[in-house]
Design a protein around this motif. Structure first.
Motif, PDB file in Angstrom:
ATOM      1  N   LYS A  53       0.835  -1.210   0.000  1.00 14.64           N
ATOM      2  CA  LYS A  53       0.000   0.000   0.000  1.00 14.64           C
ATOM      3  C   LYS A  53       0.861   1.248   0.000  1.00 14.64           C
ATOM      4  N   ASN A  54       1.935   1.233   0.779  1.00 11.45           N
ATOM      5  CA  ASN A  54       2.846   2.382   0.778  1.00 11.45           C
ATOM      6  C   ASN A  54       3.492   2.564  -0.595  1.00 11.45           C
ATOM      7  N   GLN A  55       3.926   1.474  -1.191  1.00  9.77           N
ATOM      8  CA  GLN A  55       4.540   1.530  -2.510  1.00  9.77           C
ATOM      9  C   GLN A  55       3.513   1.962  -3.568  1.00  9.77           C
ATOM     10  N   GLY A  56       2.281   1.533  -3.386  1.00  8.54           N
ATOM     11  CA  GLY A  56       1.226   1.902  -4.324  1.00  8.54           C
ATOM     12  C   GLY A  56       0.971   3.395  -4.350  1.00  8.54           C
ATOM     13  N   ILE A  57       0.989   4.022  -3.183  1.00  9.78           N
ATOM     14  CA  ILE A  57       0.804   5.472  -3.121  1.00  9.78           C
ATOM     15  C   ILE A  57       1.938   6.171  -3.870  1.00  9.78           C
ATOM     16  N   TYR A  58       3.155   5.688  -3.682  1.00  8.71           N
ATOM     17  CA  TYR A  58       4.316   6.237  -4.403  1.00  8.71           C
ATOM     18  C   TYR A  58       4.082   6.158  -5.919  1.00  8.71           C
ATOM     19  N   ASN A  59       3.643   4.997  -6.394  1.00 11.07           N
ATOM     20  CA  ASN A  59       3.428   4.832  -7.833  1.00 11.07           C
ATOM     21  C   ASN A  59       2.297   5.717  -8.339  1.00 11.07           C
ATOM     22  N   GLY A  60       1.256   5.865  -7.547  1.00  7.07           N
ATOM     23  CA  GLY A  60       0.168   6.758  -7.936  1.00  7.07           C
ATOM     24  C   GLY A  60       0.626   8.206  -8.024  1.00  7.07           C
ATOM     25  N   LEU A  61       1.481   8.617  -7.099  1.00  7.87           N
ATOM     26  CA  LEU A  61       1.976   9.990  -7.126  1.00  7.87           C
ATOM     27  C   LEU A  61       2.914  10.236  -8.302  1.00  7.87           C
ATOM     28  N   ILE A  62       3.645   9.212  -8.718  1.00 11.82           N
ATOM     29  CA  ILE A  62       4.466   9.342  -9.929  1.00 11.82           C
ATOM     30  C   ILE A  62       3.543   9.620 -11.125  1.00 11.82           C
ATOM     31  N   ALA A  63       2.439   8.870 -11.206  1.00 10.23           N
ATOM     32  CA  ALA A  63       1.490   9.065 -12.304  1.00 10.23           C
ATOM     33  C   ALA A  63       0.895  10.474 -12.269  1.00 10.23           C
ATOM     34  N   VAL A  64       0.530  10.927 -11.077  1.00  6.92           N
ATOM     35  CA  VAL A  64      -0.009  12.279 -10.941  1.00  6.92           C
ATOM     36  C   VAL A  64       1.033  13.312 -11.367  1.00  6.92           C
ATOM     37  N   ALA A  65       2.279  13.108 -10.973  1.00 12.27           N
ATOM     38  CA  ALA A  65       3.353  14.045 -11.346  1.00 12.27           C
ATOM     39  C   ALA A  65       3.522  14.119 -12.863  1.00 12.27           C
ATOM     40  N   ILE A  66       3.434  12.977 -13.525  1.00  8.48           N
ATOM     41  CA  ILE A  66       3.540  12.970 -14.997  1.00  8.48           C
ATOM     42  C   ILE A  66       2.406  13.786 -15.611  1.00  8.48           C
ATOM     43  N   LEU A  67       1.185  13.522 -15.185  1.00  8.52           N
ATOM     44  CA  LEU A  67       0.035  14.228 -15.747  1.00  8.52           C
ATOM     45  C   LEU A  67       0.071  15.716 -15.412  1.00  8.52           C
ATOM     46  N   TYR A  68       0.432  16.050 -14.192  1.00  8.61           N
ATOM     47  CA  TYR A  68       0.536  17.452 -13.801  1.00  8.61           C
ATOM     48  C   TYR A  68       1.578  18.163 -14.665  1.00  8.61           C
ATOM     49  N   THR A  69       2.724  17.505 -14.833  1.00  8.68           N
ATOM     50  CA  THR A  69       3.798  18.098 -15.640  1.00  8.68           C
ATOM     51  C   THR A  69       3.348  18.305 -17.076  1.00  8.68           C
ATOM     52  N   LEU A  70       2.654  17.322 -17.630  1.00  8.75           N
ATOM     53  CA  LEU A  70       2.199  17.424 -19.020  1.00  8.75           C
ATOM     54  C   LEU A  70       1.215  18.567 -19.238  1.00  8.75           C
ATOM     55  N   PHE A  71       0.278  18.707 -18.314  1.00  8.76           N
ATOM     56  CA  PHE A  71      -0.855  19.594 -18.588  1.00  8.76           C
ATOM     57  C   PHE A  71      -0.857  20.915 -17.823  1.00  8.76           C
ATOM     58  N   PHE A  72      -0.009  21.040 -16.809  1.00  9.03           N
ATOM     59  CA  PHE A  72      -0.081  22.252 -16.002  1.00  9.03           C
ATOM     60  C   PHE A  72       1.241  22.991 -15.838  1.00  9.03           C
ATOM     61  N   THR A  73       2.301  22.546 -16.483  1.00  8.58           N
ATOM     62  CA  THR A  73       3.564  23.274 -16.382  1.00  8.58           C
ATOM     63  C   THR A  73       4.003  23.741 -17.765  1.00  8.58           C
ATOM     64  N   PRO A  74       4.384  24.992 -17.856  1.00  9.87           N
ATOM     65  CA  PRO A  74       4.887  25.480 -19.144  1.00  9.87           C
ATOM     66  C   PRO A  74       6.262  24.879 -19.423  1.00  9.87           C
ATOM     67  N   ASN A  75       6.568  24.670 -20.682  1.00  4.22           N
ATOM     68  CA  ASN A  75       7.861  24.118 -21.070  1.00  4.22           C
ATOM     69  C   ASN A  75       8.205  22.897 -20.217  1.00  4.22           C
ATOM     70  N   HIS A  76       7.346  21.917 -20.284  1.00  2.00           N
ATOM     71  CA  HIS A  76       7.400  20.770 -19.382  1.00  2.00           C
ATOM     72  C   HIS A  76       8.451  19.714 -19.728  1.00  2.00           C
ATOM     73  N   ASN A  77       9.147  19.837 -20.843  1.00  2.00           N
ATOM     74  CA  ASN A  77      10.052  18.771 -21.283  1.00  2.00           C
ATOM     75  C   ASN A  77      11.140  18.442 -20.265  1.00  2.00           C
ATOM     76  N   ASN A  78      11.751  19.453 -19.636  1.00  2.00           N
ATOM     77  CA  ASN A  78      12.807  19.181 -18.661  1.00  2.00           C
ATOM     78  C   ASN A  78      12.276  18.436 -17.441  1.00  2.00           C
ATOM     79  N   ASN A  79      11.129  18.872 -16.930  1.00  2.00           N
ATOM     80  CA  ASN A  79      10.539  18.200 -15.773  1.00  2.00           C
ATOM     81  C   ASN A  79      10.118  16.780 -16.125  1.00  2.00           C
ATOM     82  N   LEU A  80       9.543  16.622 -17.300  1.00  2.00           N
ATOM     83  CA  LEU A  80       9.117  15.300 -17.746  1.00  2.00           C
ATOM     84  C   LEU A  80      10.318  14.375 -17.911  1.00  2.00           C
TER      85      LEU A  80
END
Length: 121
Positions: A53-80
């Protein structure tokens, strides 16, 4: 090129949401046992369930970070790229620590492709 990077990055996020689902919500399912090569008895262990469950939360947050970076950060290539490199490094560690050399391809295969595309874009 940006469209391909976006689509593949979304697929990486979906993969990590699926891993989160297996680890956090379906800890004792046969699919979880198959994916992680574990027996039903091992999956029933409360310590394993807590770790999952702890590891699952980590993996879910990685997914959220990817989506956030894609859709809510300008010039997202470096962060991605940073997120994809992180996923690749974790996949490499998993391969070497478990002895299963294919884990890097299973866990980080799409991330490797995205990272390469980001570097040549």
């Amino acid at each position: 090129m940006n469209t391909i990077i976006t689509i593949l990055s979304i697929l990486v996020a979906i993969e990590f949401f699926y891993i989160m689902y297996l680890e956090t919500f379906a800890t004792t399912s046969s699919n979880t046992g198959r994916v992680f090569n574990m027996t039903s008895d091992e999956l029933q262990n409360k310590n394993v369930q807590t770790l999952f469950k702890n590891q699952g939360i980590y993996n879910g947050l990685i997914a959220v970070a990817i989506l956030y970076t894609l859709f809510f950060t300008p010039n997202h290539n470096n962060n991605l790229l940073a997120i994809m490199v992180y996923i690749i490094l974790v996949g490499l560690y998993g391969s070497f620590s478990s002895g299963d050399k294919l884990i890097v391809l299973k866990q980080a295969g799409l991330a490797i492709i995205v990272a390469i595309l980001l570097l040549i874009a």
